[in-house]
Scaffold this motif. Sequence first.
Motif, PDB file in Angstrom:
ATOM      1  N   PRO A 243      13.681  -1.344  41.867  1.00  0.00           N
ATOM      2  CA  PRO A 243      14.386  -0.414  40.983  1.00  0.00           C
ATOM      3  C   PRO A 243      13.553   0.768  40.482  1.00  0.00           C
ATOM      4  CG  PRO A 243      13.719  -2.323  39.741  1.00  0.00           C
ATOM      5  CD  PRO A 243      13.325  -2.608  41.165  1.00  0.00           C
ATOM      6  N   MET A 244      12.207   0.765  40.712  1.00  0.00           N
ATOM      7  CA  MET A 244      11.383   1.834  40.160  1.00  0.00           C
ATOM      8  C   MET A 244      11.705   3.194  40.774  1.00  0.00           C
ATOM      9  SD  MET A 244       9.728   0.638  37.707  1.00  0.00           S
ATOM     10  CE  MET A 244       8.729   2.083  37.357  1.00  0.00           C
ATOM     11  N   LEU A 245      12.339   3.221  41.930  1.00  0.00           N
ATOM     12  CA  LEU A 245      12.700   4.488  42.558  1.00  0.00           C
ATOM     13  C   LEU A 245      13.709   5.264  41.720  1.00  0.00           C
ATOM     14  CD1 LEU A 245      11.946   6.112  45.056  1.00  0.00           C
ATOM     15  CD2 LEU A 245      13.802   4.991  46.292  1.00  0.00           C
ATOM     16  N   MET A 246      14.372   4.599  40.784  1.00  0.00           N
ATOM     17  CA  MET A 246      15.291   5.312  39.889  1.00  0.00           C
ATOM     18  C   MET A 246      14.551   6.282  38.974  1.00  0.00           C
ATOM     19  SD  MET A 246      18.340   2.652  38.818  1.00  0.00           S
ATOM     20  CE  MET A 246      17.302   1.245  38.430  1.00  0.00           C
ATOM     21  N   GLU A 247      13.245   6.086  38.755  1.00  0.00           N
ATOM     22  CA  GLU A 247      12.465   7.061  37.986  1.00  0.00           C
ATOM     23  C   GLU A 247      12.406   8.393  38.734  1.00  0.00           C
ATOM     24  OE1 GLU A 247      11.381   6.806  35.015  1.00  0.00           O
ATOM     25  OE2 GLU A 247      11.249   4.667  34.559  1.00  0.00           O
ATOM     26  N   THR A 248      12.435   8.331  40.067  1.00  0.00           N
ATOM     27  CA  THR A 248      12.433   9.546  40.881  1.00  0.00           C
ATOM     28  C   THR A 248      13.823  10.147  40.995  1.00  0.00           C
ATOM     29  OG1 THR A 248      10.534   8.766  42.159  1.00  0.00           O
ATOM     30  CG2 THR A 248      11.901  10.457  43.186  1.00  0.00           C
ATOM     31  N   PHE A 249      14.826   9.283  41.104  1.00  0.00           N
ATOM     32  CA  PHE A 249      16.214   9.737  41.226  1.00  0.00           C
ATOM     33  C   PHE A 249      17.031   9.163  40.058  1.00  0.00           C
ATOM     34  CE2 PHE A 249      14.618   9.269  45.658  1.00  0.00           C
ATOM     35  CZ  PHE A 249      14.612  10.613  45.998  1.00  0.00           C
ATOM     36  N   PRO A 250      16.869   9.716  38.860  1.00  0.00           N
ATOM     37  CA  PRO A 250      17.499   9.123  37.678  1.00  0.00           C
ATOM     38  C   PRO A 250      19.024   9.101  37.713  1.00  0.00           C
ATOM     39  CG  PRO A 250      16.489  11.250  37.149  1.00  0.00           C
ATOM     40  CD  PRO A 250      16.028  10.879  38.517  1.00  0.00           C
ATOM     41  N   PHE A 251      19.640   9.964  38.521  1.00  0.00           N
ATOM     42  CA  PHE A 251      21.106   9.964  38.579  1.00  0.00           C
ATOM     43  C   PHE A 251      21.640   8.640  39.118  1.00  0.00           C
ATOM     44  CE2 PHE A 251      19.881  11.329  42.815  1.00  0.00           C
ATOM     45  CZ  PHE A 251      20.812  10.720  43.645  1.00  0.00           C
ATOM     46  N   LEU A 252      20.815   7.915  39.874  1.00  0.00           N
ATOM     47  CA  LEU A 252      21.254   6.631  40.425  1.00  0.00           C
ATOM     48  C   LEU A 252      21.461   5.583  39.339  1.00  0.00           C
ATOM     49  CD1 LEU A 252      18.964   6.403  43.593  1.00  0.00           C
ATOM     50  CD2 LEU A 252      21.413   6.921  43.516  1.00  0.00           C
ATOM     51  N   ALA A 253      20.853   5.800  38.179  1.00  0.00           N
ATOM     52  CA  ALA A 253      21.005   4.846  37.076  1.00  0.00           C
ATOM     53  C   ALA A 253      22.374   4.948  36.424  1.00  0.00           C
ATOM     54  CB  ALA A 253      19.914   5.071  36.031  1.00  0.00           C
ATOM     55  N   LYS A 254      23.095   6.027  36.690  1.00  0.00           N
ATOM     56  CA  LYS A 254      24.406   6.232  36.056  1.00  0.00           C
ATOM     57  C   LYS A 254      25.522   5.465  36.757  1.00  0.00           C
ATOM     58  CE  LYS A 254      23.143  10.835  34.345  1.00  0.00           C
ATOM     59  NZ  LYS A 254      23.064  10.396  32.923  1.00  0.00           N
ATOM     60  N   PHE A 255      25.258   4.960  37.937  1.00  0.00           N
ATOM     61  CA  PHE A 255      26.293   4.221  38.655  1.00  0.00           C
ATOM     62  C   PHE A 255      26.539   2.870  37.984  1.00  0.00           C
ATOM     63  CE2 PHE A 255      25.115   7.347  41.713  1.00  0.00           C
ATOM     64  CZ  PHE A 255      26.195   7.497  42.582  1.00  0.00           C
ATOM     65  N   PRO A 261      23.689  -2.033  43.706  1.00  0.00           N
ATOM     66  CA  PRO A 261      22.750  -3.155  43.855  1.00  0.00           C
ATOM     67  C   PRO A 261      21.302  -2.762  43.626  1.00  0.00           C
ATOM     68  CG  PRO A 261      23.611  -2.436  45.993  1.00  0.00           C
ATOM     69  CD  PRO A 261      24.425  -1.747  44.949  1.00  0.00           C
ATOM     70  N   TRP A 262      20.995  -1.458  43.768  1.00  0.00           N
ATOM     71  CA  TRP A 262      19.618  -1.014  43.570  1.00  0.00           C
ATOM     72  C   TRP A 262      19.174  -1.131  42.113  1.00  0.00           C
ATOM     73  CZ3 TRP A 262      23.591   2.329  45.129  1.00  0.00           C
ATOM     74  CH2 TRP A 262      24.077   3.195  44.155  1.00  0.00           C
ATOM     75  N   LYS A 263      20.126  -1.344  41.188  1.00  0.00           N
ATOM     76  CA  LYS A 263      19.760  -1.489  39.776  1.00  0.00           C
ATOM     77  C   LYS A 263      19.317  -2.903  39.432  1.00  0.00           C
ATOM     78  CE  LYS A 263      22.242   0.692  36.675  1.00  0.00           C
ATOM     79  NZ  LYS A 263      23.420   1.176  35.899  1.00  0.00           N
ATOM     80  N   TYR A 264      19.563  -3.859  40.314  1.00  0.00           N
ATOM     81  CA  TYR A 264      19.184  -5.253  40.091  1.00  0.00           C
ATOM     82  C   TYR A 264      19.691  -5.779  38.748  1.00  0.00           C
ATOM     83  CZ  TYR A 264      16.082  -4.980  44.131  1.00  0.00           C
ATOM     84  OH  TYR A 264      15.588  -4.837  45.395  1.00  0.00           O
ATOM     85  N   GLY A 265      20.838  -5.299  38.331  1.00  0.00           N
ATOM     86  CA  GLY A 265      21.428  -5.776  37.086  1.00  0.00           C
ATOM     87  C   GLY A 265      20.886  -5.116  35.841  1.00  0.00           C
ATOM     88  N   LEU A 266      19.893  -4.239  35.957  1.00  0.00           N
ATOM     89  CA  LEU A 266      19.341  -3.555  34.783  1.00  0.00           C
ATOM     90  C   LEU A 266      20.407  -2.693  34.124  1.00  0.00           C
ATOM     91  CD1 LEU A 266      15.950  -2.511  36.338  1.00  0.00           C
ATOM     92  CD2 LEU A 266      16.184  -3.908  34.291  1.00  0.00           C
ATOM     93  N   GLY A 267      20.342  -2.612  32.817  1.00  0.00           N
ATOM     94  CA  GLY A 267      21.273  -1.777  32.080  1.00  0.00           C
ATOM     95  C   GLY A 267      22.484  -2.505  31.562  1.00  0.00           C
ATOM     96  N   LYS A 268      22.613  -3.800  31.880  1.00  0.00           N
ATOM     97  CA  LYS A 268      23.739  -4.558  31.326  1.00  0.00           C
ATOM     98  C   LYS A 268      23.538  -4.748  29.824  1.00  0.00           C
ATOM     99  CE  LYS A 268      25.156  -7.320  35.334  1.00  0.00           C
ATOM    100  NZ  LYS A 268      25.339  -8.700  35.849  1.00  0.00           N
ATOM    101  N   LYS A 269      24.601  -4.613  29.096  1.00  0.00           N
ATOM    102  CA  LYS A 269      24.552  -4.839  27.661  1.00  0.00           C
ATOM    103  C   LYS A 269      24.785  -6.312  27.367  1.00  0.00           C
ATOM    104  CE  LYS A 269      23.946  -0.519  26.662  1.00  0.00           C
ATOM    105  NZ  LYS A 269      22.651  -0.056  26.145  1.00  0.00           N
ATOM    106  N   ARG A 270      23.849  -6.903  26.679  1.00  0.00           N
ATOM    107  CA  ARG A 270      23.963  -8.316  26.356  1.00  0.00           C
ATOM    108  C   ARG A 270      24.664  -8.508  25.015  1.00  0.00           C
ATOM    109  NH1 ARG A 270      23.349 -10.113  31.290  1.00  0.00           N
ATOM    110  NH2 ARG A 270      21.219 -10.081  32.075  1.00  0.00           N
ATOM    111  N   SER A 271      25.585  -9.415  24.978  1.00  0.00           N
ATOM    112  CA  SER A 271      26.264  -9.725  23.718  1.00  0.00           C
ATOM    113  C   SER A 271      25.530 -10.813  22.958  1.00  0.00           C
ATOM    114  CB  SER A 271      27.703 -10.179  23.995  1.00  0.00           C
ATOM    115  OG  SER A 271      27.702 -11.359  24.776  1.00  0.00           O
ATOM    116  N   ALA A 272      24.532 -11.446  23.599  1.00  0.00           N
ATOM    117  CA  ALA A 272      23.744 -12.486  22.951  1.00  0.00           C
ATOM    118  C   ALA A 272      22.291 -12.315  23.363  1.00  0.00           C
ATOM    119  CB  ALA A 272      24.267 -13.861  23.343  1.00  0.00           C
ATOM    120  N   HIS A 273      21.381 -12.791  22.524  1.00  0.00           N
ATOM    121  CA  HIS A 273      19.956 -12.574  22.738  1.00  0.00           C
ATOM    122  C   HIS A 273      19.231 -13.908  22.718  1.00  0.00           C
ATOM    123  CE1 HIS A 273      20.709  -8.286  22.034  1.00  0.00           C
ATOM    124  NE2 HIS A 273      21.439  -8.673  21.024  1.00  0.00           N
ATOM    125  N   PHE A 274      18.547 -14.201  23.808  1.00  0.00           N
ATOM    126  CA  PHE A 274      17.911 -15.505  23.969  1.00  0.00           C
ATOM    127  C   PHE A 274      16.899 -15.790  22.864  1.00  0.00           C
ATOM    128  CE2 PHE A 274      14.326 -17.943  25.830  1.00  0.00           C
ATOM    129  CZ  PHE A 274      14.975 -19.156  25.975  1.00  0.00           C
TER     130      PHE A 274
END
Length: 572
Positions: A243-255, A261-274
Amino acid sequence: MLFDQLLAGLREGNGSKVFSQVSAWHLATSILLISFITLVIDYSYMLWRRSKLPPGPFPWPIVGNTFMLPENKPWIWFEELSKEYDAPLVTVWIGRNPTIWINDAWTASELFEKRAGIYSSRPRMLVFAELGAGQDNLVNMYTTSPEQRERWRAHRKLIHHGVGVQSVRRYREFQNNESRVVAYDLLKAPEHYVKSFERYATSVVSIIAFGRRVESWDDPIITEVIAVMHLAADLNVPGKTFPMLMETFPFLAKFPNEIAPWKYGLGKKRSAHFFYALADEAAKKEGHEDSFVKYLFGESPKYNLNEADISSLAGNLFGAGSDTSSSTLITFILACCAFPEVLIPAWEELDRVVGPHRSPSWEDEENLPYVKAFVKEVLRWRSVAIIGGQPHAPTQDDYYKGWLIPKGTWIQGNVWAIHHNEREFPDPDRFNPNRFLAGHPDSRPFPGERGYMTFGWGRRVCSGQALAEQGTWITVARVLWGFNIQKKKRADGSTVEVDIFNYTNGLNMRPQPFECSITPRSEEIRQTIEHEGKQALEDLEQYRGETKYRMSTFYSRNDLAMNRYGDDTKGS
């Protein structure tokens, strides 16, 4: 030609079709022309900025130097660039954004220590912060506005209550007992030294945070948290793959995650915190009123802490403390195997000062200068946070030796290069405790009294530094005192070699698995280890406890399936 096509089309009665074709062609060429002009302007601006920044490889348009990054251990490449350009700072472009790497101890001290007032903020970290741990997490907080600085100071004050310099002395009794248990475990199952160190480090921070120790090295909370910390560490190292390539192409983080799949689930909002669940569970139990999480809940109204704040503060303490401390101790074992000659002076000193009928204590530290130097060399030789933790960012434009360091720029200390500079550390890959003995010919000047920069700098120095140094000293001293650590012998008498360069690739690096031999130095010492270990377990009974939570099942129960990176590693 275009006019002839238009006349021919009109004669044939296909005017609207021709106009449509001409308009489409004209639109396409216009878009291409505008894009080209924009690219030229943007690239010209990049090159103009580059002329003012520290030297570095020539960047390509849009992608910068991203695809020049090596597959593994980019900190070695940054060190090589510094030598190539004969400069303490080098600039590497990640996409359209410059990152500046400090490869010199004196420069790091000048910028991050002496100018700490303007280098205490963080840059934008899309992957690790915005999509991962959260920009509101203490380790990622901006300090560019008065409100941000006030919030950062509040969280820093809270974490200092848990592991600050004045606080950690309160933990010496149980930290000492946990260290005795390590020696006892090594006596019984030396082949499981990695698990012993992980259990020890996790148990210490668990007692501090939750008032509950970790008894078994098979406890899932150890393996889960450390595994997640390793993955999180990868998100701090620049790279040319997702996922570090999103630092080069930040627009990909908006999908959306569902189609990215390139986000590997990053950016999901958690409703609970472990870690909030762990904290809430511990805070509701009787006893251990001085635990960190009970302090957090008590101070919550004063500092307006929400669930995510408590989760992140507890998670930072628990997660980071368990991984880094255990990795340091594994490096210690590797150094003993690779450089057996350094053990002899340590044994002589320990036998003279401590003897076989008790193990070392903190009161012995000043009388054990070589062992003290040995611990410092462990922290220097293969520092865990190899690029100094998270990057810094100046809150205003700054200049160093005529080079511009723009406001908000990603600037990071390359601890590998700093600790491998021949000027301060001749033959740097050789493990040599004499470097830290005052007046010894191998000793060299170095900024700061510690002689190393393992824990970062300035106002962003690692909060747990005092705890880590305290625990590393007592455990290294005790294991040195108690054991002969050497390369393993095979049944045929041959030796299993070790590789001092075979380390993991993440921010918090540790040796790849290796075999070794760990045996008690004498029968008297073996008896002392056994006696002290059993007594330590009795003394630690007051911290016995268990949690019903497991990271691997927590999110599934909340309909938030875990994935490779989209977790709650920092309590976000």
